[in-house]
Design a protein around this motif. Structure first.
Motif, short mmCIF file in Angstrom:
data_model
loop_
_atom_site.label_atom_id
_atom_site.label_comp_id
_atom_site.label_asym_id
_atom_site.label_seq_id
_atom_site.Cartn_x
_atom_site.Cartn_y
_atom_site.Cartn_z
N HIS A 24 0.82 -1.22 0.00
CA HIS A 24 0.00 0.00 0.00
C HIS A 24 0.85 1.27 0.00
CE1 HIS A 24 -4.32 -0.51 0.11
NE2 HIS A 24 -4.12 -1.66 0.72
N TYR A 31 -7.06 6.56 -4.03
CA TYR A 31 -6.63 5.18 -3.85
C TYR A 31 -7.35 4.25 -4.83
CZ TYR A 31 -7.15 0.49 -1.98
OH TYR A 31 -7.24 -0.87 -1.87
N ASP A 72 -4.32 3.21 -7.29
CA ASP A 72 -3.47 2.31 -6.51
C ASP A 72 -3.14 1.01 -7.24
OD1 ASP A 72 -2.27 1.83 -3.76
OD2 ASP A 72 -3.42 0.00 -4.09
N HIS A 132 -1.33 -1.46 -5.27
CA HIS A 132 -0.65 -2.03 -4.11
C HIS A 132 -0.39 -3.52 -4.23
CE1 HIS A 132 -4.74 -3.15 -2.78
NE2 HIS A 132 -4.12 -4.03 -1.99
#
Length: 178
Positions: free
Chosen positions: A59, A73, A77, A79
């Motif tokens: 993350h 996010y 993202d 992650h």
């Protein structure tokens, strides 16, 4: 045979930095969910608990004007990609068998499809268990990343889970030997 335990992972500075950033309480809860799901789906609990514990190690913190921005996010993202690489490197450094490290890294890579174009992924049983464990602990708006747990409690819970995984591994070994 287990090469690396959950407590060893917890104690490592890389885990402390990146898993804490994404939510240690969530990581520990996911490891427990993964253990039970692994038993149910006949998946190796050692690999499942490690992958679930480390699944959010990649993350990044998405902020706008000093505040967490869940929409940023969700939009940008990746992650799972970063986490897969980071977890693989960590596991190898700690002495995990390379095949096991790769399987865990792939389960982390595929625990979410949030970064992929719309479509369907066919997951193997370990990957499916890790995705289910993450889903079992999710809260709306990413709130599961903000629950807290003390280091002492997290370490103790992971130690107990290590004992369960070890007992299950020993039971399987005895049954295969008969």
């Amino acid at each position: 045979m287990r090469h690396v335990t959950l407590v060893q992972l917890f104690d490592h500075p890389i885990t402390q930095k990146y898993v804490k950033r994404s939510g240690m309480a969530h990581a520990v809860a996911c490891a427990y969910h993964a253990y039970h799901l692994a038993i149910k789906h006949e998946v190796d609990p050692d690999r499942a608990t490690k992958a679930a514990f480390l699944h959010d190690i990649g993350h990044y913190t998405w902020y706008r004007d000093g505040q967490w921005d869940y929409n940023l996010y969700k939009e940008y993202d990746i992650h799972a990609i970063k986490g897969s690489e980071r977890a693989h490197k960590l596991l190898i450094r700690l002495g995990e068998h390379p095949r096991t490290a790769k399987e865990i890294a792939l389960a982390i890579l595929l625990h979410t499809d949030s970064y992929l174009p719309n479509g369907y992924l066919e997951l193997n049983p370990l990957q499916h268990v890790v995705a289910l464990a993450d889903e079992a602990d999710e809260e709306p708006g990413g709130e599961h990343h903000y629950r807290t747990i003390s280091d002492r409690r997290a370490r103790r819970m992971l130690g107990l889970l290590d004992k369960k995984v070890e007992a299950h591994s020993n039971k399987d070994f005895i049954e295969r030997s008969m």
